[in-house]
Design an enzyme around this catalytic site. Structure first.
Site, PDB file in Angstrom:
ATOM      1  N   CYS A   1       0.885  -1.193  -0.017  1.00 19.46           N
ATOM      2  CA  CYS A   1       0.173  -0.178  -0.164  1.00 19.46           C
ATOM      3  C   CYS A   1       0.672   1.343  -0.160  1.00 19.46           C
ATOM      4  CB  CYS A   1      -0.635   0.065   1.359  1.00 19.46           C
ATOM      5  SG  CYS A   1      -1.819  -1.319   1.482  1.00 19.46           S
TER       6      CYS A   1
ATOM      7  N   ARG B   1       1.818   1.315  -5.881  1.00 21.43           N
ATOM      8  CA  ARG B   1       1.810   0.682  -4.857  1.00 21.43           C
ATOM      9  C   ARG B   1       0.344  -0.077  -4.322  1.00 21.43           C
ATOM     10  NH1 ARG B   1       6.534   1.388  -1.976  1.00 21.43           N
ATOM     11  NH2 ARG B   1       5.561   0.248  -0.135  1.00 21.43           N
TER      12      ARG B   1
ATOM     13  N   TRP C   1      -3.834  -1.674  -1.206  1.00 20.90           N
ATOM     14  CA  TRP C   1      -3.687  -2.759  -2.139  1.00 20.90           C
ATOM     15  C   TRP C   1      -4.103  -3.865  -1.246  1.00 20.90           C
ATOM     16  CZ3 TRP C   1      -2.171  -4.063  -7.069  1.00 20.90           C
ATOM     17  CH2 TRP C   1      -1.820  -5.444  -7.295  1.00 20.90           C
TER      18      TRP C   1
ATOM     19  N   ASN D   1       0.694  -0.133   5.951  1.00 21.42           N
ATOM     20  CA  ASN D   1       1.375  -0.909   4.856  1.00 21.42           C
ATOM     21  C   ASN D   1       2.189  -2.243   5.385  1.00 21.42           C
ATOM     22  OD1 ASN D   1       2.468  -2.107   2.551  1.00 21.42           O
ATOM     23  ND2 ASN D   1       4.145  -0.515   2.365  1.00 21.42           N
ATOM     24  N   GLY D   2       1.508  -3.436   5.084  1.00 24.19           N
ATOM     25  CA  GLY D   2       2.277  -4.586   5.598  1.00 24.19           C
ATOM     26  C   GLY D   2       1.211  -5.454   6.073  1.00 24.19           C
TER      27      GLY D   2
ATOM     28  N   GLU E   1      11.422 -21.829 -16.756  1.00 20.17           N
ATOM     29  CA  GLU E   1      11.194 -20.208 -16.652  1.00 20.17           C
ATOM     30  C   GLU E   1      12.320 -19.487 -16.782  1.00 20.17           C
ATOM     31  OE1 GLU E   1       9.084 -18.188 -16.105  1.00 20.17           O
ATOM     32  OE2 GLU E   1       9.913 -16.642 -14.692  1.00 20.17           O
TER      33      GLU E   1
ATOM     34  N   LYS F   1      12.537 -16.130 -19.394  1.00 21.75           N
ATOM     35  CA  LYS F   1      13.095 -14.642 -19.261  1.00 21.75           C
ATOM     36  C   LYS F   1      14.000 -14.430 -20.284  1.00 21.75           C
ATOM     37  CE  LYS F   1      10.655 -14.035 -16.820  1.00 21.75           C
ATOM     38  NZ  LYS F   1       9.555 -14.475 -16.413  1.00 21.75           N
TER      39      LYS F   1
ATOM     40  N   GLU G   1      12.206 -13.760 -23.674  1.00 23.76           N
ATOM     41  CA  GLU G   1      11.174 -12.703 -23.833  1.00 23.76           C
ATOM     42  C   GLU G   1      12.127 -11.331 -23.798  1.00 23.76           C
ATOM     43  OE1 GLU G   1       7.963 -12.446 -20.822  1.00 23.76           O
ATOM     44  OE2 GLU G   1       9.250 -13.105 -19.314  1.00 23.76           O
TER      45      GLU G   1
ATOM     46  N   HIS H   1      15.826 -37.002 -27.119  1.00 19.21           N
ATOM     47  CA  HIS H   1      14.767 -37.474 -27.724  1.00 19.21           C
ATOM     48  C   HIS H   1      14.534 -36.238 -28.829  1.00 19.21           C
ATOM     49  CE1 HIS H   1      13.856 -41.021 -25.377  1.00 19.21           C
ATOM     50  NE2 HIS H   1      14.006 -40.116 -24.190  1.00 19.21           N
TER      51      HIS H   1
ATOM     52  N   LYS I   1       1.801  -6.753 -20.013  1.00 15.61           N
ATOM     53  CA  LYS I   1       1.944  -7.243 -18.686  1.00 15.61           C
ATOM     54  C   LYS I   1       0.818  -8.048 -18.383  1.00 15.61           C
ATOM     55  CE  LYS I   1       3.353  -7.734 -14.636  1.00 15.61           C
ATOM     56  NZ  LYS I   1       4.566  -8.674 -14.630  1.00 15.61           N
TER      57      LYS I   1
HETATM   58  O1  M6R Z   1      -1.018 -12.498 -14.985  1.00 14.44           O
HETATM   59  P1  M6R Z   1      -0.773 -13.866 -15.316  1.00 14.44           P
HETATM   60  O2  M6R Z   1      -0.091 -14.677 -14.275  1.00 14.44           O
HETATM   61  O3  M6R Z   1      -1.964 -14.745 -15.967  1.00 14.44           O
HETATM   62  O4  M6R Z   1       0.088 -13.970 -16.815  1.00 14.44           O
HETATM   63  C1  M6R Z   1       0.568 -14.919 -17.345  1.00 14.44           C
HETATM   64  C2  M6R Z   1       1.596 -14.599 -18.463  1.00 14.44           C
HETATM   65  O5  M6R Z   1       0.850 -13.907 -19.559  1.00 14.44           O
HETATM   66  C3  M6R Z   1       3.005 -14.038 -17.687  1.00 14.44           C
HETATM   67  O6  M6R Z   1       3.300 -15.082 -16.765  1.00 14.44           O
HETATM   68  C4  M6R Z   1       3.945 -13.837 -19.007  1.00 14.44           C
HETATM   69  O7  M6R Z   1       4.321 -15.082 -19.386  1.00 14.44           O
HETATM   70  C5  M6R Z   1       5.111 -13.162 -18.440  1.00 14.44           C
HETATM   71  N1  M6R Z   1       5.324 -11.892 -19.164  1.00 14.44           N
HETATM   72  C6  M6R Z   1       6.328 -13.868 -18.219  1.00 14.44           C
HETATM   73  O8  M6R Z   1       7.321 -12.938 -18.019  1.00 14.44           O
END
Ligand code: M6R
Length: 607
Positions: free
Chosen positions: A2, A28, A75, A101-102, A479, A483, A486, A502, A602
């Site tokens: 928050c 925040r 939040w 906040n916390g 993962e 990173k 992307e 395989h 996002k």
């Molecule tokens: O908000 P979500 O967790 O549902 O989002 C899922 C994906 O769009 C998200 O994790 C995306 O792969 C990220 N940009 C990866 O860094």
């Protein structure tokens, strides 16, 4: 997470300044807003759910009287984003107003005691108990500051607090345990805020309150004390030379790097989840005939890792499913006995929402793990857990991934306790190790935050990367690859290491870098064979392994050594951190913007 802002002005009205300050803190949290001001000894409070500008205008909050006041943008963590749960919260007499906040961990116990003493509560928040605790101490006829200090000593958990009272109308009290708060002074008055950007329009002379400290603000400045023993703390003002843009990122060049470094804190917050939500979700999960873990992108990789946790700890077979495939893959077989845990940072991902609507139509139980309490997912799920990572601005998920894993690990451990398929000692030991993970991540950031750049310099020119891991580490590898892919757009593959022979192994030729994620554990022995296979074909091996793991180190060209003693089942949380840093710094080196990778958003709210 928050936002908190407060000011005591020598002249003029506080409310418009509070509004301006909170706008700088809107990142925040933004589900409700509230101000408390004091004028002529009277306390005025206005608050409601909604975005800052909308609520401030609707309730005419800028017209609130007084040159002293505090404000909060929320939040939601405890209690829905509704007016009653918006801050400030007050005591029974309406004399004390508190913003926070916390997360107060022991609020249920404290609330119980206060209820027995006759206090009335109006909200479902953890914060409200603080106002009542102060009220209780005020009955002892002590000064306001002393009453607050005594109340604070009862609290367990994290807090940044702003407190005002009509019984002490010239002062604002602030306190900190973990959650940040900064104080500032200028010739016009004294200010406090969760973050420097909110102070910069008024002053660049600041002091960061430290954990365990309390401060009394008046119009001429502030005095700092230690919460536990009440002794005075002397600290020099510090001049902030950041621009506003730099300050919004707390001095980090990008939000992503800031968010990577926030992980020790966000993980601690994820560990503070209330047990009753863990109990509730695990009880629903336990009832199902089949259990799906459904998500997209990074959240999907968290689900893959979690499927290993549920299987190993609670002997529960789960199906991790990509959200966009869910209806085609399992839609026809879902029924009343199916449980679907949807994991989504935003809670708004189109594919995930489509899948849960389908599951609901087929009478399946839909549960949610999300970072966004007021999201569509949290409204549509039968029950949900808020992972409490705070807003994530960088498009690449970082702190939200590790917090999702922390939530899922707690669920797996809870089910392990209920089902009793592994020994109590094993559960307790893992639980204790889990509590240490935030510190481990802090250690990893210290060790590799800078040194990872050497690795980046060495491999910056590569045209292809391969990521491999076995067991739960295959999720870390996936993962880590996402990173890098992307953020840097470098083509990369990721597979469970055993699968590479395989097919994927055909891309290996002299010099191709292969990143192996190899914590100690059950899968550790098999990974050695996979490394040899790759080496034999000329691959350059980069290993993320435990410090002093001689076999792996000897086989590797480069090694990122991790702290000793991390259990394999929890390893994706710290082991992803060097891979986040690697991808971030490689993107920066290539002149790319890690906060806004091309073609990505996002939150993917479209089909
Ligand atoms: O908000 P979500 O967790 O549902 O989002 C899922 C994906 O769009 C998200 O994790 C995306 O792969 C990220 N940009 C990866 O860094």
């Amino acid at each position: 997470m928050c936002g908190i802002f407060g000011c005591i002005l020598k002249t003029g009205k506080a409310a418009p300044i509070i509004h301006e300050g909170l706008k700088k803190l809107e990142y925040r949290g933004y589900d409700s807003v509230g101000f408390a001001t004091i004028d002529s000894g009277a306390l005025h409070v206005r608050k409601d759910a909604g975005r800052i500008d909308e609520v401030v205008e609707r309730l005419e909050m800028e017209k609130m009287p007084g040159s002293l006041g505090i404000g909060h943008t929320r939040w939601a963590t405890h209690g829905a984003p509704e007016m009653v749960n918006a801050h400030p919260h007050m005591d029974c007499e309406g004399r004390v107003a508190v913003i926070h906040n916390g997360v107060i961990e022991n609020f249920m116990e404290l609330k119980e005691e206060l209820l027995q003493k006759g206090h009335n509560f109006t909200s479902r928040t953890d914060t409200e108990i603080i106002a009542h605790l102060i009220e209780e101490e005020m009955k002892e006829d002590v000064e306001m500051g002393e009453a607050i200090l005594r109340a604070l000593r009862n609290l367990e958990g994290s807090y940044a607090l702003g407190i005002v009272s009509s019984t002490d109308p010239e002062r604002i009290y602030v306190a900190r345990n973990e959650s940040p708060i900064v104080l500032g002074v200028s010739e016009h008055g004294t200010f406090c805020a969760s973050d420097v950007p909110a102070l910069l329009p008024y002053t660049n002379q600041v002091v960061y309150l430290r954990s365990g400290e309390f401060a009394v603000m008046d119009e001429d400045g502030f005095q700092i004390k230690n919460i536990q023993d009440g002794t005075s703390v002397v600290r020099e003002l510090q001049e902030i030379t950041w621009t506003l843009e730099m300050a919004e990122k707390q001095g980090y060049p990008h939000f992503m790097l800031k968010e990577i470094y926030e992980q020790p804190v966000s993980l601690r917050n994820a560990l503070r989840l209330q047990q009753r939500y863990i109990d509730l979700l695990s009880a629903f999960m336990d009832r199902g005939r089949e259990l799906f873990l459904m998500a997209a992108g990074t959240s999907y990789y968290a689900c893959i890792a979690a499927s290993y946790m549920f299987s190993r700890l609670s002997r529960l077979s789960t199906y991790p499913v990509i959200a966009s495939e869910f209806i085609d893959q399992y839609g026809s077989s879902l029924g009343i006995d199916s449980v679907v845990v949807a994991v989504s940072q935003s809670g708004e991902t189109y594919d995930t929402l489509q899948a849960i609507e389908h599951a609901r139509m087929r009478a399946a139980t839909v549960l949610g793990v999300t970072n966004t309490v007021f999201s569509t997912l949290s409204r549509r799920a039968r029950a949900y857990i808020s992972q409490q990572s705070g807003p994530e601005i960088g498009v690449a998920a970082t702190k939200t991934f590790t917090s999702q894993l922390m939530v899922l690990a707690q669920l797996a451990l809870r089910l392990a306790r209920t089902k009793g398929k592994i020994s109590q000692d094993e559960v307790d030991e893992l639980d204790a190790k889990m509590q240490e993970i935030p510190d481990v991540v802090e250690e990893v950031l210290k060790r590799h935050g800078e040194s990872i750049k050497d690795l980046v310099d060495k491999y910056a020119g590569e045209k292809l990367f391969v990521f491999l891991g076995r067991g739960i580490s295959s999720a870390t590898a996936l993962e880590g690859r996402l990173k890098l892919l992307e953020l840097t757009y470098i083509p990369s593959l990721a597979y469970p290491a055993g699968e590479s022979k395989h097919g994927p192994i055909s891309v290996i030729e002299d010099g191709v870098p292969v990143v192996f994620v190899c914590p100690r554990g059950n899968s550790r022995q098999n990974i050695v064979g996979s490394i040899m296979e790759m080496k034999a074909r000329g691959a350059r091996i980069i290993s993320i392994c435990e410090e002093g793991d001689k076999n792996i180190i000897e086989l590797s060209d480069d090694v990122v050594e991790m702290p000793v003693g991390i259990p394999e089942l929890l390893s994706p949380i710290p082991y992803i951190v060097p891979l986040q840093l690697f991808a971030y710094h490689l993107a920066v080196k290539k002149g790319l913007d890690p906060d806004m990778p091309r073609n990505l958003a996002k939150s993917v709210t479209v089909p």
